[in-house]
Design a protein around this motif. Structure first.
Motif, PDB file in Angstrom:
ATOM      1  N   ALA A 124       0.581  -1.501  -0.178  1.00 36.98           N
ATOM      2  CA  ALA A 124       0.091   0.069  -0.247  1.00 36.98           C
ATOM      3  C   ALA A 124       1.410   1.176  -0.337  1.00 36.98           C
ATOM      4  N   VAL A 125       1.361   1.016   0.658  1.00 36.72           N
ATOM      5  CA  VAL A 125       2.983   2.135   1.073  1.00 36.72           C
ATOM      6  C   VAL A 125       3.423   2.693  -0.549  1.00 36.72           C
ATOM      7  N   SER A 127       2.908   1.559  -2.838  1.00 39.74           N
ATOM      8  CA  SER A 127       1.538   1.734  -4.277  1.00 39.74           C
ATOM      9  C   SER A 127       1.437   3.506  -3.556  1.00 39.74           C
ATOM     10  N   ALA A 128       1.334   3.711  -2.747  1.00 39.70           N
ATOM     11  CA  ALA A 128       0.937   5.569  -3.129  1.00 39.70           C
ATOM     12  C   ALA A 128       2.768   5.920  -2.863  1.00 39.70           C
ATOM     13  N   SER A 161       9.471   1.535   0.534  1.00 39.98           N
ATOM     14  CA  SER A 161       8.179   2.108   1.562  1.00 39.98           C
ATOM     15  C   SER A 161       9.554   1.381   2.788  1.00 39.98           C
ATOM     16  N   ILE A 258       0.738  11.736   2.622  1.00 41.95           N
ATOM     17  CA  ILE A 258      -0.067  10.400   2.758  1.00 41.95           C
ATOM     18  C   ILE A 258       0.196  10.117   4.142  1.00 41.95           C
ATOM     19  N   ASP A 260      -0.111   7.275   6.584  1.00 38.49           N
ATOM     20  CA  ASP A 260      -0.107   6.016   6.811  1.00 38.49           C
ATOM     21  C   ASP A 260      -0.647   5.057   8.412  1.00 38.49           C
ATOM     22  N   ILE A 285      -3.706  11.254   0.056  1.00 36.91           N
ATOM     23  CA  ILE A 285      -3.482  10.020  -0.078  1.00 36.91           C
ATOM     24  C   ILE A 285      -3.582   9.183   1.843  1.00 36.91           C
ATOM     25  N   THR A 287      -2.865   5.215   3.408  1.00 37.89           N
ATOM     26  CA  THR A 287      -2.936   4.459   2.809  1.00 37.89           C
ATOM     27  C   THR A 287      -3.284   3.244   4.458  1.00 37.89           C
ATOM     28  N   MET A 302      -5.085   2.213  -0.994  1.00 37.71           N
ATOM     29  CA  MET A 302      -4.727   3.131  -0.728  1.00 37.71           C
ATOM     30  C   MET A 302      -5.879   3.991  -1.342  1.00 37.71           C
ATOM     31  N   VAL A 304      -7.328   7.522  -2.772  1.00 41.88           N
ATOM     32  CA  VAL A 304      -6.619   8.730  -2.895  1.00 41.88           C
ATOM     33  C   VAL A 304      -7.316   9.765  -2.957  1.00 41.88           C
TER      34      VAL A 304
END
Length: 452
Positions: A124-125, A127-128, A161, A258, A260, A285, A287, A302, A304
């Motif tokens: 997930a991280v 991807s972000a 990440s 972002i 997390d 974003i 996650t 995530m 967005v």
């Protein structure tokens, strides 16, 4: 314990030592290590290979939010597997993922209305971060790539990440893309400079962030990534107003914020997402992972902001491709389980968690009576007991880095699993824990630390 179970555990232990590579092994034991075996679980309890019934203090790995052996989740696993076990997300979709995306968007703050599903928190991280890079490339800002992160943070085990992780023990022998990171101080009030108030400490952290933006140039910085509460870093709760001030700087300088929420999301703080409700911040974003399925199936993702997607759609490069995806993105079984898990959270556990949280912290705070304990801190059903060599200097027990392991060993003998982090003991029990079970947990911790 029946003899057949003993033989089963003995064989599994030998198989692990002979063939299984464990997560985070040391070179001296890699591929030759057998860790403690668990055989079953129910509610807040797990049963180990010695026949002991243990309170699952860490809820697995911050994730078993609805508890073990939840029949509703187990039924959904089977039902969805019998209906549609898999589809390729490259050219087909499935109903559970579409419905789950809609429901998650309904809980997300602000205009965070679109969801990309992954296999867990690390992906997930990752991807972000890749999305942030893509976003700036499409806008013609190819130099805007650096990520601001912090000492003490933990964001995953994939390459980008893991680059953000702030624990020295995770960085000594591994390679990272450190040219992409700007690393700032840990926002830990317990470790603030001597004589500095918490308010001044917060101002210091915000100035440090602003100075870093000025030094490196906003034109080179893509994003800030931060856990609302640093989980593996020791349940670090930042000073009031810190996140909001960081958000304002990010907005001013076109830096993506972002959040997390891999640990703090899906009930751990009594809400599906904590950024806005607990910290007054609407990220670009978010996650998530772990609690989204309560650990019953690997899933993450995530959420967005519409603003970012609209910016991409309005760009001069409609042909630009976000060339990122996973074979198991939007997995139908994982999404079906997450839908039922979300039902349970909404109908039963979010309000229950908010109600039992004060009792949990009141009882945990009693451990500060022990001389070995420097601080007990936390929020929601997250807490950390930090042990110190002396209370005046707040020094951790540097001459005895195994203190957490020793406390964990004592606690297991008494009926409790602990998450030992060097000199810290982390507790994040399943959200279904009762007052009586909290009493038992704190009592065992007290005795375990006293004997540690």
């Amino acid at each position: 314990m029946p003899e057949t179970h003993n033989r089963m555990f003995e064989k599994a232990t030998q198989d692990a030592a002979d063939h299984l590579i464990q997560p985070w092994p040391s070179a001296g034991s890699v591929g030759a290590e057998a860790r403690g075996m668990l055989g079953s679980g129910e509610g807040v309890y797990v049963h180990d290979d010695k026949g002991r019934k243990l309170i699952d203090g860490p809820a697995g790995m911050w994730c078993t939010n609805v508890g073990h052996r939840n029949e509703a989740l187990a039924d959904v696993l089977r039902e969805q597997a019998m209906e549609l076990s898999y589809n390729s997300p490259w050219y087909t979709s499935n109903e559970p993922s579409a419905e789950l995306a809609r429901r998650i968007a309904g809980h997300a703050p602000g205009d965070l209305n679109h969801v990309f599903f992954t296999t867990g928190g690390s992906t997930a991280v990752e991807s972000a971060l890749r999305f942030a890079q893509f976003y700036n490339n499409v806008r013609g800002l190819e130099g805007k790539k650096k990520i601001i992160c912090r000492d003490g943070g933990y964001h995953g085990s994939t390459y980008l990440s893991a680059t953000l992780n702030g624990s020295q023990r995770s960085r000594n022998w591994m390679d990272f893309a450190d040219d992409l990171t700007i690393r700032l101080s840990c926002p830990d009030p317990f470790r603030r400079p001597d004589g500095m108030s918490i308010e001044d400490f917060s101002d210091h952290l915000v100035r440090e962030f602003a100075d870093a933006v000025e030094e490196h140039g906003a034109e080179s910085i893509a994003a800030f990534v931060g856990e609302p509460i640093m989980a593996s870093g020791g349940v670090i709760v930042p000073p009031d107003g810190y996140f909001k001030a960081i958000r304002e700087i990010c907005t001013k300088h076109d830096i993506l914020f972002i959040a997390d929420e891999v640990v703090t999301g899906f009930g751990r703080l009594g809400h599906v997402f904590a950024s806005e409700t607990c910290f007054d911040v609407v990220p670009d974003i978010i996650t998530f992972a772990k609690g989204v399925t309560s650990g019953y199936f690997p899933l993450g993702g995530m959420v967005v902001s519409d603003r970012l997607l609209e910016g991409l759609r309005a760009s001069n490069h409609p042909e630009a491709m976000y060339a990122h995806g996973l074979t198991y993105s939007s997995h139908p079984i994982g999404c079906a389980v997450a839908l039922k898990n979300l039902d349970i959270l909404e109908d039963e556990l979010l309000e229950y968690t908010r109600g039992i949280t004060p009792y949990f912290h009141d009882r945990m705070k009693e451990l500060e009576e022990l001389e070995l304990v420097g601080e007990v801190r936390g929020m929601g059903l997250m807490a950390c007991v930090e042990c110190v060599a002396d209370r005046e200097s707040h020094n951790p027990i540097r001459l005895d880095t195994e203190v957490g392991v020793r406390i964990d060993r004592h606690c297991q003998e008494l009926g409790l699993l602990v998450r030992p982090l060097v000199h810290m003991c982390v507790m994040s029990p399943p959200l279904v824990i009762t007052r009586d079970q909290i009493d038992s947990m704190v009592g065992i911790l007290h005795e375990g630390i006293w004997n540690g």
